[in-house]
Structures are given as C-alpha cells and as structure tokens.
Design a protein around this motif. Structure first.
Motif, short mmCIF file in Angstrom:
data_model
loop_
_atom_site.label_atom_id
_atom_site.label_comp_id
_atom_site.label_asym_id
_atom_site.label_seq_id
_atom_site.Cartn_x
_atom_site.Cartn_y
_atom_site.Cartn_z
N THR A 1 86.51 13.49 107.27
CA THR A 1 86.32 14.17 108.55
C THR A 1 84.86 14.16 108.96
O THR A 1 84.53 13.95 110.13
CB THR A 1 86.82 15.62 108.44
N LEU A 2 83.98 14.39 108.00
CA LEU A 2 82.55 14.38 108.29
C LEU A 2 82.09 12.98 108.70
O LEU A 2 81.29 12.83 109.63
CB LEU A 2 81.76 14.87 107.09
N ALA A 3 82.59 11.96 108.04
CA ALA A 3 82.21 10.59 108.39
C ALA A 3 82.69 10.23 109.79
O ALA A 3 81.98 9.58 110.56
CB ALA A 3 82.77 9.61 107.36
N PHE A 4 83.91 10.63 110.13
CA PHE A 4 84.43 10.35 111.48
C PHE A 4 83.66 11.11 112.55
O PHE A 4 83.48 10.62 113.66
CB PHE A 4 85.91 10.69 111.58
N SER A 5 83.21 12.33 112.25
CA SER A 5 82.48 13.09 113.25
C SER A 5 81.08 12.55 113.47
O SER A 5 80.52 12.70 114.56
CB SER A 5 82.41 14.56 112.84
N MET B 1 80.64 24.06 99.33
CA MET B 1 81.90 24.63 99.79
C MET B 1 82.24 24.16 101.20
O MET B 1 83.38 23.81 101.49
CB MET B 1 81.85 26.16 99.78
N PHE B 2 81.24 24.16 102.06
CA PHE B 2 81.46 23.72 103.44
C PHE B 2 81.84 22.25 103.50
O PHE B 2 82.78 21.86 104.21
CB PHE B 2 80.21 23.99 104.28
N PHE B 3 81.13 21.41 102.74
CA PHE B 3 81.44 19.98 102.72
C PHE B 3 82.81 19.73 102.12
O PHE B 3 83.54 18.85 102.57
CB PHE B 3 80.35 19.24 101.93
N GLY B 4 83.17 20.49 101.09
CA GLY B 4 84.50 20.34 100.49
C GLY B 4 85.61 20.77 101.42
O GLY B 4 86.70 20.21 101.42
N LYS B 5 85.35 21.79 102.22
CA LYS B 5 86.35 22.26 103.17
C LYS B 5 86.55 21.26 104.30
O LYS B 5 87.68 20.98 104.70
CB LYS B 5 85.92 23.61 103.74
N LEU B 6 85.45 20.71 104.80
CA LEU B 6 85.57 19.71 105.86
C LEU B 6 86.19 18.42 105.35
O LEU B 6 87.03 17.83 106.00
CB LEU B 6 84.19 19.38 106.44
#
Length: 94
Positions: free
Chosen positions: A71-75, A62-67
């Motif tokens: 976005t996660l790759a850029f962060s 759920m957290f990964f889907g929300k992010l």
C-alpha cells in the motif's frame, strides 16, 4: 518477493536502530519489532522503559506494518498519464 524483501529490510533496519539506541537484549528487541510490525499487540513489557527515540521507532514500525509495504509503495508511486485514443472507423450499414 518484493513485499517480502521490503518488509524484511524494514524490520532489519528497525532492529539495528533499536539495538544501537537501547541497551536491551537482542531477542527482546526482535520480538518487540516483529510484534509491532505484525500489529498483534504482544509486548515483553519494557516498551514504557525505552527512550523517546525507541518509542518513535516502535510507533513508526506499527504504522508501517498497519499500512503494509504494498500500500505504501502504491501511494508513493507516480501514476503514468496515458492518453486515451479511441479507434475511428467508418461503419457501413445496409
């Protein structure tokens, strides 16, 4: 294409992990993981009955889907440090 690949591989990994830890039918687990990744709020009603590891996997999905994978790759990416060079030139007037 990269976003699709990252998302599909993450969903596949979550389904395989849940399939190993939980004695539930594959289609129910598939529905639960896809619903959690899409953060749509739908459930088959067995989320309260799964183990703590299964709940943590669903929470992480759920957290990964929300992010979102982009976005996660850029962060996580390291920013490139570029030195700014201004052009120097004599300006002739008159």
């Amino acid at each position: 294409m990269a976003i699709l690949t990252i998302s599909a591989s993450f969903i596949f990994l979550a389904i395989v992990t849940l399939n190993i830890t939980e004695p539930l039918p594959f289609l129910k687990l598939l529905f639960e993981v896809i619903s959690a990744f899409g953060t749509v709020g739908l459930s088959m009603g067995f989320t309260g009955d799964i183990s703590t590891i299964g709940k943590l996997i669903i929470i992480f999905v759920m957290f990964f889907g929300k992010l979102g994978p982009l976005t996660l790759a850029f962060s996580l990416a390291q920013p490139e440090i570029e030195k700014i060079k201004y052009p120097s030139e004599d300006v002739l007037t008159g």
